[in-house]
Design an enzyme around this catalytic site. Sequence first.
Site, PDB file in Angstrom:
ATOM      1  N   ARG A 267      -5.446  -2.666  -3.665  1.00  0.00           N
ATOM      2  CA  ARG A 267      -5.375  -2.812  -5.121  1.00  0.00           C
ATOM      3  C   ARG A 267      -6.722  -2.539  -5.765  1.00  0.00           C
ATOM      4  O   ARG A 267      -6.785  -1.965  -6.867  1.00  0.00           O
ATOM      5  CB  ARG A 267      -4.889  -4.215  -5.499  1.00  0.00           C
ATOM      6  CG  ARG A 267      -3.403  -4.423  -5.205  1.00  0.00           C
ATOM      7  CD  ARG A 267      -2.949  -5.816  -5.649  1.00  0.00           C
ATOM      8  NE  ARG A 267      -1.531  -6.000  -5.329  1.00  0.00           N
ATOM      9  CZ  ARG A 267      -0.521  -5.672  -6.133  1.00  0.00           C
ATOM     10  NH1 ARG A 267      -0.786  -5.143  -7.310  1.00  0.00           N
ATOM     11  NH2 ARG A 267       0.727  -5.877  -5.765  1.00  0.00           N
ATOM     12  N   GLU A 296      -0.607  -7.297   1.910  1.00  0.00           N
ATOM     13  CA  GLU A 296       0.553  -7.933   1.279  1.00  0.00           C
ATOM     14  C   GLU A 296       1.777  -7.754   2.160  1.00  0.00           C
ATOM     15  O   GLU A 296       1.863  -6.830   2.964  1.00  0.00           O
ATOM     16  CB  GLU A 296       0.785  -7.358  -0.113  1.00  0.00           C
ATOM     17  CG  GLU A 296      -0.373  -7.607  -1.058  1.00  0.00           C
ATOM     18  CD  GLU A 296      -0.093  -7.136  -2.476  1.00  0.00           C
ATOM     19  OE1 GLU A 296       1.086  -6.992  -2.842  1.00  0.00           O
ATOM     20  OE2 GLU A 296      -1.069  -6.906  -3.217  1.00  0.00           O
ATOM     21  N   GLU A 307       5.854  -0.633  -8.614  1.00  0.00           N
ATOM     22  CA  GLU A 307       4.623  -1.283  -9.067  1.00  0.00           C
ATOM     23  C   GLU A 307       3.411  -0.399  -8.813  1.00  0.00           C
ATOM     24  O   GLU A 307       2.488  -0.347  -9.627  1.00  0.00           O
ATOM     25  CB  GLU A 307       4.431  -2.636  -8.374  1.00  0.00           C
ATOM     26  CG  GLU A 307       3.281  -3.399  -9.029  1.00  0.00           C
ATOM     27  CD  GLU A 307       2.916  -4.670  -8.289  1.00  0.00           C
ATOM     28  OE1 GLU A 307       2.264  -5.528  -8.921  1.00  0.00           O
ATOM     29  OE2 GLU A 307       3.258  -4.804  -7.108  1.00  0.00           O
ATOM     30  N   ASP A 364       5.690   5.198 -17.046  1.00  0.00           N
ATOM     31  CA  ASP A 364       5.196   4.877 -18.385  1.00  0.00           C
ATOM     32  C   ASP A 364       3.986   5.764 -18.678  1.00  0.00           C
ATOM     33  O   ASP A 364       2.835   5.329 -18.645  1.00  0.00           O
ATOM     34  CB  ASP A 364       4.818   3.393 -18.457  1.00  0.00           C
ATOM     35  CG  ASP A 364       4.376   2.984 -19.851  1.00  0.00           C
ATOM     36  OD1 ASP A 364       4.644   3.752 -20.805  1.00  0.00           O
ATOM     37  OD2 ASP A 364       3.752   1.921 -19.995  1.00  0.00           O
ATOM     38  N   CYS A 574      13.470  -4.201  -5.723  1.00  0.00           N
ATOM     39  CA  CYS A 574      13.935  -2.996  -5.025  1.00  0.00           C
ATOM     40  C   CYS A 574      15.399  -2.708  -5.341  1.00  0.00           C
ATOM     41  O   CYS A 574      15.835  -1.554  -5.330  1.00  0.00           O
ATOM     42  CB  CYS A 574      13.781  -3.142  -3.514  1.00  0.00           C
ATOM     43  SG  CYS A 574      12.119  -3.557  -2.984  1.00  0.00           S
TER      44      CYS A 574
END
Length: 606
Positions: A267, A296, A307, A364, A574
Amino acid sequence: RSARARSRSSMALRSLRASPSAPGSAASAAVGAAEVAWADLAEFWRVVTGLPTERLVQDALASAAECLQHLQDASDLSRLYAVVLTCPALADPCHHEAVLGPCYRAIARGVGAGPALAPCWARMPRAQRAFLLRCMHEFVILQIYECAPLPDPVPEAVASGVLAMRRLWEANEEAADKVPYADFYNDAVNQEVASDEAALREDHRRWRERDGFSFCAAPFVLDPAAKASVLKIDAVQQMASEFEDVVIRSIFTMSMQSPYLVIRVRRAQLIRDALHQLASKQGDLKKPLKVHFVGEEGVDEGGVQKEFFQLITRQLFDPDYGMFVHDERTRLFWFNEASLESSREFELIGLLIGIAIYNSIILDVRFPHVVYKKLMKAPCDLSDLKRAFPDLAHGLERLLEYDGDVSDLGLTFSVVREVYGEKRTVDLVERGSEVPVTRANREAYVEAYVRHTLDGSVRRQFDAFDSGFHKVCGGPALDLFRWEELELLVCGSPVLDFEALEKGARYDDGYTRDHETIRLFWEVVHGLDEEHKRKLLVFSTGTDRVPINGLGNLQFVISRNGGEEARLPSAHTCFNHLLLPEYKSKEKLRAQLLKAITDTEGFHIV
């Protein structure tokens, strides 16, 4: 009265005759065909259809349709098509077999009138073109429903109706006053063919193999959702091909290769990691995507990659990163012509958008429409600049309208840009700073300015972006789209219709549509503002973007997750699956839902 009507109709028919043209020339035939007096033709049919003898109109139409199959002169044919197909009586399906069927078959086969029809129909008033389209739609719809389910191969009547519509589509594209492109979408084709995965897959096969008629070869009748389905079929087939190749290579080389495009990112180093891995996996770009965040537990069944795209696009489009500039008025992003970032990073954005489309992920990204026009190689002009950069275009329009001496304005064929505090002059033509703008050349100046703004000033950045996009997404299936539809494909539908989401929702583990908790849930949801509705979408599906065919087609599932009111809602993003505890009051449900949707970043095992 009948005598007066016959006299007026006779005068109208005489006015339809085109001026003489040189025989034997396709060009002259087209010119002649384009000179139909459309207003007089409309008056002729108004008079004729007002006569008391309906049988006369039917016989005249049938005789004209018969003549169309024997005439050879393109000019005569195009005028006769104009006379026959604009008759208001053709709105009645009783004329399909005797009139429209023969006409459409003749047009589909290209009997004589090919070069003349397009210019003839292009000059037709929009209202009459819309009437032709309406008749074609109704003919195709009735033919499809009469033989539903549609057999393979497609019946000749259906094919000829669509192919006749292609002629009208081509003419409409050349017309000054166009019928909206979305009016060509055919409901029956999209409902009976495009919504049937097996039928659409077979149509796609016929199209790729050029095996007879296919609707994919007539993309103007397919709506964006249908085209997205075709693109997905194409992508799945290419992914399957890549998968098979990997398996075969692994067998013969005794080496294990992943059938997926696997991206492992941190990240804190999202862009760096993604850029490095995509650059080293150019041969894997058309494999199904799997994303793993280092450290993760999330297993990527679709939600993790959503994401990933959400986070990386947010960082890449951050103005502080320097790749894009943000227009406060339009709230859109444009390429930063002074960006110091390498072309590889602009290529990365193109790759990411292509990979997202390939894996059916809505993004987006807030580009002006001109980006999608350029991706589809459509020409751009001042009207595009006005839509993308209204303030700049307004100044150029004022220059074109200026009544005074343009030379007094002191303009030259150059622009001045400030780059990191330093002013730089860019010539719009060779030695442009020495060429004054005058009344005589101001249009050329505006054209050069538009070309520089939308193309030349950002050529390095856009070319890299375009290259990355087409490495993944280029091909015949993408060519089915108009640029407006490509924007929908990338960004999804702008309509946030939660009523449609409720109608399409499914329930599990004890919940039903009539359950009290479900009833309270939808009351709370419909009362949220748009910001919180989007947060709910992110929480439940991993993205706030709406699928191209709307929220009603989202496979949204709500399951009962126990009766402990202290528990917060959770989700399997998902699978667009919301796990909702059985709350007893509207206030408790609202409080717990709002608490849950305010912090959605990160994945863990539930």
